[in-house]
Design a protein around this motif. Structure first.
Motif, PDB file in Angstrom:
ATOM      1  N   GLN A 328       7.824   2.526  -8.861  1.00  0.00           N
ATOM      2  CA  GLN A 328       7.305   3.198  -7.676  1.00  0.00           C
ATOM      3  C   GLN A 328       6.746   4.571  -8.059  1.00  0.00           C
ATOM      4  O   GLN A 328       7.481   5.548  -8.146  1.00  0.00           O
ATOM      5  N   PRO A 329       5.430   4.627  -8.302  1.00  0.00           N
ATOM      6  CA  PRO A 329       4.809   5.921  -8.606  1.00  0.00           C
ATOM      7  C   PRO A 329       5.103   6.921  -7.496  1.00  0.00           C
ATOM      8  O   PRO A 329       5.237   6.561  -6.324  1.00  0.00           O
ATOM      9  N   THR A 330       5.202   8.176  -7.853  1.00  0.00           N
ATOM     10  CA  THR A 330       5.489   9.221  -6.873  1.00  0.00           C
ATOM     11  C   THR A 330       4.400   9.260  -5.816  1.00  0.00           C
ATOM     12  O   THR A 330       3.211   9.283  -6.116  1.00  0.00           O
ATOM     13  N   ALA A 331       4.820   9.258  -4.562  1.00  0.00           N
ATOM     14  CA  ALA A 331       3.860   9.266  -3.460  1.00  0.00           C
ATOM     15  C   ALA A 331       3.295  10.658  -3.253  1.00  0.00           C
ATOM     16  O   ALA A 331       4.004  11.659  -3.424  1.00  0.00           O
ATOM     17  N   PRO A 332       2.021  10.775  -2.899  1.00  0.00           N
ATOM     18  CA  PRO A 332       1.446  12.086  -2.591  1.00  0.00           C
ATOM     19  C   PRO A 332       2.179  12.741  -1.424  1.00  0.00           C
ATOM     20  O   PRO A 332       2.777  12.062  -0.591  1.00  0.00           O
ATOM     21  N   ALA A 333       2.142  14.053  -1.371  1.00  0.00           N
ATOM     22  CA  ALA A 333       2.793  14.794  -0.298  1.00  0.00           C
ATOM     23  C   ALA A 333       2.251  14.348   1.062  1.00  0.00           C
ATOM     24  O   ALA A 333       1.047  14.143   1.225  1.00  0.00           O
ATOM     25  N   ASN A 334       3.158  14.188   2.009  1.00  0.00           N
ATOM     26  CA  ASN A 334       2.827  13.821   3.395  1.00  0.00           C
ATOM     27  C   ASN A 334       2.211  12.431   3.535  1.00  0.00           C
ATOM     28  O   ASN A 334       1.651  12.095   4.580  1.00  0.00           O
ATOM     29  N   ALA A 335       2.275  11.640   2.483  1.00  0.00           N
ATOM     30  CA  ALA A 335       1.698  10.297   2.561  1.00  0.00           C
ATOM     31  C   ALA A 335       2.564   9.398   3.437  1.00  0.00           C
ATOM     32  O   ALA A 335       3.771   9.579   3.537  1.00  0.00           O
ATOM     33  N   VAL A 336       1.920   8.446   4.102  1.00  0.00           N
ATOM     34  CA  VAL A 336       2.651   7.452   4.877  1.00  0.00           C
ATOM     35  C   VAL A 336       2.426   6.048   4.324  1.00  0.00           C
ATOM     36  O   VAL A 336       3.138   5.114   4.663  1.00  0.00           O
ATOM     37  N   GLY A 337       1.398   5.906   3.459  1.00  0.00           N
ATOM     38  CA  GLY A 337       1.136   4.624   2.839  1.00  0.00           C
ATOM     39  C   GLY A 337       0.289   3.725   3.742  1.00  0.00           C
ATOM     40  O   GLY A 337      -0.161   4.147   4.801  1.00  0.00           O
ATOM     41  N   PRO A 338       0.055   2.495   3.357  1.00  0.00           N
ATOM     42  CA  PRO A 338       0.542   1.913   2.109  1.00  0.00           C
ATOM     43  C   PRO A 338      -0.322   2.290   0.908  1.00  0.00           C
ATOM     44  O   PRO A 338      -1.431   2.801   1.068  1.00  0.00           O
ATOM     45  N   TRP A 339       0.209   2.022  -0.283  1.00  0.00           N
ATOM     46  CA  TRP A 339      -0.527   2.274  -1.515  1.00  0.00           C
ATOM     47  C   TRP A 339      -1.777   1.413  -1.536  1.00  0.00           C
ATOM     48  O   TRP A 339      -1.789   0.276  -1.066  1.00  0.00           O
ATOM     49  N   SER A 340      -2.832   1.956  -2.070  1.00  0.00           N
ATOM     50  CA  SER A 340      -4.035   1.166  -2.296  1.00  0.00           C
ATOM     51  C   SER A 340      -4.703   1.673  -3.561  1.00  0.00           C
ATOM     52  O   SER A 340      -4.499   2.829  -3.966  1.00  0.00           O
ATOM     53  N   PRO A 341      -5.450   0.812  -4.211  1.00  0.00           N
ATOM     54  CA  PRO A 341      -6.056   1.204  -5.491  1.00  0.00           C
ATOM     55  C   PRO A 341      -6.844   2.502  -5.367  1.00  0.00           C
ATOM     56  O   PRO A 341      -7.586   2.715  -4.417  1.00  0.00           O
ATOM     57  N   GLY A 342      -6.636   3.394  -6.310  1.00  0.00           N
ATOM     58  CA  GLY A 342      -7.365   4.652  -6.336  1.00  0.00           C
ATOM     59  C   GLY A 342      -6.599   5.819  -5.759  1.00  0.00           C
ATOM     60  O   GLY A 342      -6.913   6.969  -6.056  1.00  0.00           O
ATOM     61  N   LEU A 343      -5.584   5.548  -4.918  1.00  0.00           N
ATOM     62  CA  LEU A 343      -4.828   6.648  -4.327  1.00  0.00           C
ATOM     63  C   LEU A 343      -3.762   7.182  -5.273  1.00  0.00           C
ATOM     64  O   LEU A 343      -3.491   8.369  -5.319  1.00  0.00           O
ATOM     65  N   THR A 344      -3.125   6.293  -6.008  1.00  0.00           N
ATOM     66  CA  THR A 344      -2.093   6.695  -6.964  1.00  0.00           C
ATOM     67  C   THR A 344      -2.185   5.780  -8.162  1.00  0.00           C
ATOM     68  O   THR A 344      -2.986   4.852  -8.201  1.00  0.00           O
ATOM     69  N   ALA A 345      -1.325   6.039  -9.146  1.00  0.00           N
ATOM     70  CA  ALA A 345      -1.231   5.121 -10.274  1.00  0.00           C
ATOM     71  C   ALA A 345      -0.720   3.782  -9.776  1.00  0.00           C
ATOM     72  O   ALA A 345       0.092   3.707  -8.853  1.00  0.00           O
ATOM     73  N   GLN A 346      -1.215   2.710 -10.391  1.00  0.00           N
ATOM     74  CA  GLN A 346      -0.791   1.384  -9.953  1.00  0.00           C
ATOM     75  C   GLN A 346       0.666   1.148 -10.307  1.00  0.00           C
ATOM     76  O   GLN A 346       1.098   1.440 -11.419  1.00  0.00           O
ATOM     77  N   PRO A 347       1.444   0.583  -9.382  1.00  0.00           N
ATOM     78  CA  PRO A 347       2.808   0.179  -9.738  1.00  0.00           C
ATOM     79  C   PRO A 347       2.751  -0.868 -10.850  1.00  0.00           C
ATOM     80  O   PRO A 347       1.825  -1.684 -10.903  1.00  0.00           O
ATOM     81  N   THR A 348       3.709  -0.841 -11.725  1.00  0.00           N
ATOM     82  CA  THR A 348       3.768  -1.812 -12.810  1.00  0.00           C
ATOM     83  C   THR A 348       5.017  -2.671 -12.657  1.00  0.00           C
ATOM     84  O   THR A 348       5.919  -2.349 -11.878  1.00  0.00           O
ATOM     85  N   ARG A 349       5.058  -3.749 -13.396  1.00  0.00           N
ATOM     86  CA  ARG A 349       6.257  -4.580 -13.365  1.00  0.00           C
ATOM     87  C   ARG A 349       7.426  -3.795 -13.937  1.00  0.00           C
ATOM     88  O   ARG A 349       7.321  -3.177 -15.000  1.00  0.00           O
ATOM     89  N   SER A 350       8.545  -3.818 -13.228  1.00  0.00           N
ATOM     90  CA  SER A 350       9.760  -3.206 -13.763  1.00  0.00           C
ATOM     91  C   SER A 350      10.144  -3.931 -15.048  1.00  0.00           C
ATOM     92  O   SER A 350      10.039  -5.156 -15.137  1.00  0.00           O
ATOM     93  N   SER A 351      10.612  -3.194 -16.032  1.00  0.00           N
ATOM     94  CA  SER A 351      10.855  -3.772 -17.353  1.00  0.00           C
ATOM     95  C   SER A 351      11.874  -4.905 -17.331  1.00  0.00           C
ATOM     96  O   SER A 351      11.839  -5.808 -18.161  1.00  0.00           O
ATOM     97  N   PHE A 352      12.778  -4.885 -16.365  1.00  0.00           N
ATOM     98  CA  PHE A 352      13.823  -5.907 -16.291  1.00  0.00           C
ATOM     99  C   PHE A 352      13.403  -7.133 -15.492  1.00  0.00           C
ATOM    100  O   PHE A 352      14.041  -8.178 -15.544  1.00  0.00           O
ATOM    101  N   SER A 353      12.340  -7.033 -14.723  1.00  0.00           N
ATOM    102  CA  SER A 353      12.026  -8.066 -13.739  1.00  0.00           C
ATOM    103  C   SER A 353      11.568  -9.364 -14.383  1.00  0.00           C
ATOM    104  O   SER A 353      10.675  -9.385 -15.237  1.00  0.00           O
ATOM    105  N   SER A 354      12.161 -10.464 -13.957  1.00  0.00           N
ATOM    106  CA  SER A 354      11.656 -11.771 -14.344  1.00  0.00           C
ATOM    107  C   SER A 354      10.354 -12.033 -13.594  1.00  0.00           C
ATOM    108  O   SER A 354      10.016 -11.356 -12.613  1.00  0.00           O
ATOM    109  N   PHE A 355       9.625 -13.031 -14.051  1.00  0.00           N
ATOM    110  CA  PHE A 355       8.280 -13.265 -13.520  1.00  0.00           C
ATOM    111  C   PHE A 355       7.932 -14.725 -13.721  1.00  0.00           C
ATOM    112  O   PHE A 355       8.756 -15.516 -14.170  1.00  0.00           O
ATOM    113  N   GLY A 356       6.711 -15.108 -13.412  1.00  0.00           N
ATOM    114  CA  GLY A 356       6.262 -16.468 -13.644  1.00  0.00           C
ATOM    115  C   GLY A 356       5.223 -16.902 -12.638  1.00  0.00           C
ATOM    116  O   GLY A 356       5.416 -16.756 -11.428  1.00  0.00           O
ATOM    117  N   LEU A 357       4.106 -17.412 -13.132  1.00  0.00           N
ATOM    118  CA  LEU A 357       3.042 -17.905 -12.262  1.00  0.00           C
ATOM    119  C   LEU A 357       3.533 -19.130 -11.499  1.00  0.00           C
ATOM    120  O   LEU A 357       4.045 -20.086 -12.082  1.00  0.00           O
TER     121      LEU A 357
END
Length: 660
Positions: A328-357
């Motif tokens: 969860q990248p740090t949210a800008p001050a006074n932000a309410v969201g939601p995140w969208s491309p270009g507003l903050t750094a993209q969230p990445t997969r947590s290192s522990f998280s399992s996955f699979g298509l």
């Protein structure tokens, strides 16, 4: 006598059908086992036995033919004494804040929950069942939202324990997981502490974790069945079922548990529940798993080969939404969201998280999540945890918002909306995950991938995006309004239900009132509902079934003014296409209405009168003819009247007379 030299183990016994559950339970008893609970709703019996050959014994016992499969739910003897190895770690612990702590909840900004709260907090008619280690309902943020009447303890025998408070954490210091999960879902918006994704909904504590930290199959089965029968709309499942990380249907000792849990989950879906589950903290491609080195976790783990038949329960079952974890990248001050491309750094997969298509449905923040924690001191506290266990309740909260906005919506429709409204997250373009090609993209839908599924769950769209609000179109078929149908003609009313938007969830059902044989009937189509929860008002058509009327015959002429001597008895003859009994007149007998004599009308003298003391009705089968002897009155002389024959089919037939 049954062998009792083995460890005391718990088993699932699956009946061949729900109807034969009692027989399966009888087979357990006949084999020397103990039935702890029977779930006839799904055809599953939970049993215990110390017979090392119990699986074979119960199948060979009386009523054994009622059993489909039997399997042990654990490898360690009852009670299990091993310690749980929860992989989500505690990062820090905090005392309560004086005000709602926005700075510690950038996860809520990231998924647009803060923005959603300006529109809809969720409905108190929606309940999320938290299958976990209990909820501290004394917490200042949870006391307003926990519904104790829907809470239960499923630990122990696998039977629901409704003892007051049994659903609370066993230890307020060690059992913090469920309270933390609950806070993320629905912490109240009450001016203190934190705010959950859906602070307006209710929570049910469904305790499925024993004091040693294990979630055995019988606990989860109990939890799902309880949820299905207590008006719960969403469940959160931040766990995998012990002791196997993956339960293999190719293994005869594990396949019965897969079947039993699948039945329980399917039962919740039939009852309208959307189940949400954590994808797991093993950093594995669950869609392409090959090896498990951690199971069984209630005994000595062994290295084993696993294949596509081996399932993470419940996350890999078809009717479950599987959730991976993001940072969860740090949210800008006074932000309410939601995140969208270009507003903050993209969230990445947590290192522990399992996955699979094909395994992951959606993603949500699961790294360093700040939420509620139990406290033995009576002072509400909070802590930060990481894990897919923390990601899943974000999605459960959004699902609760969707259920609030679309009451009555089907689970598959809510799941579809989670997919549709998610914010797509792309696979990484650098780093180890990129170089190793771990993030697979769906070739049919490039915005979907194995790390994030359809993307980051979106609470704001859940409460704002316009979706299907049009109920299904329902029509009555087979008959039309006002249609008159002759008795004996085949009549097949029916209902047609269509919905071009979300699709039909429940077709209208037909009810027909009236009759019983002739007269007015009303065909009503009711109960139609689409997948979005929109309901159609009942639609009705009224039609009439009538006798096969054959008009008045000689001596009466319906086209002329019939001249008859007052006081005589006139035979009124007609047909109804068969013998319809003598109870055919509405109101008992025909009546006479006085009319103005029209001397210019064509006349026909009625000569064929009969002698009769009173009026009477008979039927002659040979001529298929009714004869009503109508006794006129002498007082009618010098007047005109209309004979009115009203039948029980609702029809009226008349002939005009002049009385001399």
């Amino acid at each position: 006598m049954a062998d009792t030299s083995g460890p005391n183990l718990s088993y699932v016994v699956n009946a061949v059908s729900k109807e034969r559950t009692a027989e399966a339970a009888a087979a357990v008893t006949a084999a020397g086992g103990t039935v702890t609970v029977s779930y006839a709703q799904i055809g599953v019996v939970i049993a215990r036995s110390t017979n090392p050959s119990f699986v074979q014994a119960v199948k060979g016992a009386a009523h054994g033919d009622a059993i489909l499969s039997v399997g042990a739910t654990r490898t360690a003897a009852l009670p299990a004494m091993a310690e749980d190895s929860e992989s989500a770690e505690v990062v820090d612990d905090y005392t309560p804040d004086a005000m709602e702590n926005a700075t510690r909840q950038s996860d809520m900004i990231l998924i647009g929950a803060r923005a959603a709260h300006e529109v809809n907090l969720g409905s108190p008619t929606v309940t999320v069942g938290v299958l976990d280690d209990g909820i501290d309902a004394n917490h200042q943020d949870l006391a307003p939202v926990v519904d104790q009447s829907k809470s239960v303890n499923c630990v122990g025998t696998g039977a629901p324990d409704t003892t007051p408070g049994a659903w609370r954490p066993t230890s307020l210091t060690a059992d913090y997981h469920g309270t933390h999960v609950a806070g993320t879902i629905a912490s109240a918006k009450n001016g203190v502490g934190i705010v959950g994704v859906a602070p307006g909904v209710k929570l049910a504590s469904i305790k499925v974790v024993n004091p040693d930290g294990f979630i055995y199959p019988e606990y989860a089965i109990c939890g799902f069945v309880w949820a299905a029968e207590h008006d719960i709309q969403v469940t959160n499942n931040s766990y995998y079922i012990d002791p196997w990380l993956y339960w293999c249907e190719s293994q005869p000792d594990q396949a019965p548990v897969v079947e039993a849990v699948r039945r329980a989950v399917n039962y919740t879906t039939e009852k309208g529940i959307l189940n949400v589950a954590a994808a797991g903290n093993e950093n594995q491609d669950v869609a392409n798993k090959t090896t498990d080195t951690t199971s069984p976790d209630d005994g000595t783990p062994v290295r084993r080969t696993v294949d596509a038949s081996c399932l993470d329960l419940p996350a890999e079952l078809p009717n479950v939404v599987s959730v991976s974890s993001t940072t969860q990248p740090t949210a800008p001050a006074n932000a309410v969201g939601p995140w969208s491309p270009g507003l903050t750094a993209q969230p990445t997969r947590s290192s522990f998280s399992s996955f699979g298509l094909g395994f992951v449905d959606v993603a949500a923040p699961g790294s360093s999540i700040y939420s509620t924690s139990p406290s033995a001191t009576g002072v509400s506290s909070y802590r930060t945890l990481s894990g897919t266990s923390m990601a899943s309740p974000h999605v459960a909260g959004v699902a609760a918002l969707l259920a609030s906005k679309h009451p009555g919506a089907t689970p598959d429709y809510l799941r579809e909306l989670l997919h549709k409204q998610a914010i797509p997250l792309a696979c990484p373009t650098s780093g180890t995950d990129f170089t190793q090609g771990r993030c697979k993209v769906d070739p049919a839908n490039p915005s979907v991938n194995g790390f994030f599924g359809y993307g980051l769950v979106n609470a704001y769209k859940a409460v704002t995006e316009a979706e299907d609000v049009t109920p299904p179109t329902v029509t009555v078929t087979g008959v039309t309004q006002g249609q008159q149908i002759t008795l004996g003609t085949t009549v097949t009313p029916g209902c047609s239900t269509t919905d071009a938007d979300s699709g039909v969830a429940k077709a209208a059902t037909l009810s027909v009132t009236g009759g019983p044989k002739v007269g007015y009937f009303t065909a009503t189509c009711s109960g139609a509902r689409d997948r979005a929860g929109n309901k159609t008002a009942p639609v009705s058509v009224t039609y009439q079934v009538v006798f096969g009327w054959r008009d008045f015959g000689s001596p009466i002429n319906v086209d002329k003014l019939n001249v008859v001597k007052a006081g005589s008895a006139v035979p009124v003859k007609f047909g109804l296409s068969g013998d319809q009994g003598l109870n055919i007149f509405a109101g008992g007998v025909p009546t006479v209405q006085t009319i103005t004599c029209d001397t210019s009308a064509p006349q026909d003298t009625v000569d064929a009168t009969v002698t009769a003391g009173q009026s009477s009705l008979t039927y002659d089968a040979k001529s298929d003819q009714y004869s009503y002897v109508w006794k006129t009155e002498k007082t009618q002389a010098k007047t005109c009247g209309r004979l009115v024959v009203k039948l029980i089919d609702g029809t009226t037939h008349t002939a005009n007379f002049m009385f001399n």
